[in-house]
Design a protein around this motif. Structure first.
Motif, short mmCIF file in Angstrom:
data_model
loop_
_atom_site.label_atom_id
_atom_site.label_comp_id
_atom_site.label_asym_id
_atom_site.label_seq_id
_atom_site.Cartn_x
_atom_site.Cartn_y
_atom_site.Cartn_z
N ASN A 134 11.81 -6.71 -9.47
CA ASN A 134 10.74 -6.90 -8.05
C ASN A 134 10.25 -5.27 -8.36
OD1 ASN A 134 13.77 -7.59 -6.91
ND2 ASN A 134 14.97 -5.34 -8.41
N ARG A 135 9.02 -5.51 -6.93
CA ARG A 135 7.92 -4.49 -6.82
C ARG A 135 7.83 -3.51 -5.50
NH1 ARG A 135 4.73 -5.87 -11.04
NH2 ARG A 135 4.14 -8.22 -11.43
N ILE A 136 7.49 -2.76 -6.36
CA ILE A 136 7.72 -1.90 -4.60
C ILE A 136 6.77 -2.05 -4.28
CG2 ILE A 136 7.73 0.28 -4.51
CD1 ILE A 136 7.88 1.42 -6.96
N ILE A 179 3.85 2.17 -0.38
CA ILE A 179 4.93 3.19 -0.71
C ILE A 179 4.32 3.53 -2.09
CG2 ILE A 179 7.43 3.46 -1.77
CD1 ILE A 179 6.92 2.84 0.55
N LYS A 180 3.51 2.27 -2.79
CA LYS A 180 2.52 3.00 -4.11
C LYS A 180 1.93 3.96 -3.76
CE LYS A 180 3.61 -1.08 -7.02
NZ LYS A 180 2.91 -2.40 -7.53
N ILE A 181 1.21 3.49 -2.62
CA ILE A 181 0.10 4.98 -2.01
C ILE A 181 0.09 5.92 -1.39
CG2 ILE A 181 -2.21 4.79 -0.67
CD1 ILE A 181 -1.86 2.01 -0.49
N ASP A 182 1.55 6.32 -0.50
CA ASP A 182 2.06 7.35 0.02
C ASP A 182 3.37 6.74 0.92
OD1 ASP A 182 2.61 9.70 1.92
OD2 ASP A 182 0.90 9.05 2.55
N PRO A 183 4.58 7.09 -0.23
CA PRO A 183 5.40 6.70 0.15
C PRO A 183 6.57 7.59 1.58
CG PRO A 183 5.70 8.29 -2.00
CD PRO A 183 4.10 8.51 -1.06
#
Length: 301
Positions: free
Chosen positions: A3-5, A9-13
């Motif tokens: 499962n990938r985020i 979301i990784k940059i700014d959740p």
């Protein structure tokens, strides 16, 4: 299966949109000098200044108030502040302006300088762009702290070595300026959010000051009538479009005078003036002295 985020979301959740004001400190000069004479009747110039002296004896007169430069105080002065200066190392009072001095070298010591009735003088010239370059006039005497003193010692060491300022040297100067500005929070009250059309026009001028720029051309970029946009611009900035263009040209001319070997004709051309005559006319109006006089004496202003 992994499962990938999502990348966003990784940059700014967070989904909350933030707006940050750009901080643009543009350094014109940072020098450490030995002052022999410093009699000036009007030192109003279109950029910010920071002064710091260790040896006592230099005096600033502003609004009939005397401000002494010494190791306990750091002085910061907004653009276009009119004040006079003098040295109190002699009882002689001159009716003429006079500035004289030289660079502080590794062979000099403050103890030796003090014995000859001369003073050490650190000065930093810089701009902050709109709107902070249009702050009210004033002279602010800031209390010295250990953090500021450490930065000053490092900055003076860089100046004495007479080497090119590297990234960390410039960072020290910027941190010192930032610390000073933090103490002016009540003075530099938050400015209203600028109309995006005005901001875009100013950004265009900042990047194209060396070209011919008309009110009509800027208005066309905003899909407004020329007169309507001119009124909007002045309401937002307090000055006309052409006054802002001239200010940016003079600001960049100052930078070239400090940091290039170009002659005044070349500087006039590179900054968008039709010729040296027009350049000198507007320069003197804003800096209160001719560009040739400024270049000759800039190392002590």
């Amino acid at each position: 299966m992994i499962n990938r985020i999502p990348q966003e979301i990784k940059i700014d959740p967070s989904s909350i949109r933030q707006t940050f004001r750009e901080i643009n400190i543009k350094l014109f000069c940072c020098r450490y000098w030995i002052l022999e004479e410093w009699t000036c009747f009007d030192l109003s110039v279109p950029f910010w200044r920071v002064y710091y002296n260790t040896i006592e004896g230099a005096e600033i007169i502003y609004n009939n108030r005397s401000i002494m430069l010494n190791k306990q105080n750091l002085i910061i002065i907004p653009p276009n502040t009119s004040f006079s200066t003098r040295l109190n190392t002699t009882n002689v009072r001159s009716n003429n302006e006079s500035i004289a001095g030289r660079k502080f070298t590794e062979a000099d010591t403050r103890e030796q300088i003090a014995k000859t009735n001369k003073l050490d003088h650190l000065f930093i010239h810089f701009s902050l762009g709109f709107p902070l370059d249009y702050a009210d006039a004033g002279i602010f005497c800031l209390e010295m702290t250990d953090q500021k003193l450490k930065l000053i010692e490092e900055i003076r060491h860089t100046c004495i070595q007479d080497k090119a300022f590297n990234f960390f040297d410039c960072l020290n100067v910027n941190i010192l300026i930032g610390l000073c500005l933090m103490q002016l929070e009540n003075f530099l009250t938050d400015f209203k959010i600028m109309d995006q059309r005005v901001f875009n026009a100013m950004a265009y001028v900042d990047n194209n000051y060396n070209k011919a720029i008309t009110n009509n051309a800027l208005a066309a970029m905003t899909n407004m009538a020329s007169n309507s946009f001119a009124r909007l611009f002045k309401k937002a900035t307090g000055i006309t479009i052409q006054q802002y263009i001239i200010k940016k040209r003079i600001e960049n001319a100052l930078n070239l005078i400090h940091h290039s070997d170009k002659n005044l004709d070349e500087i006039a051309h590179d900054c968008g003036f039709s010729d040296r005559f027009h350049f000198s006319k507007f320069f003197k109006k804003h800096v209160h002295m001719s560009p040739s006089y400024y270049r000759k004496n800039l190392t002590l202003f």
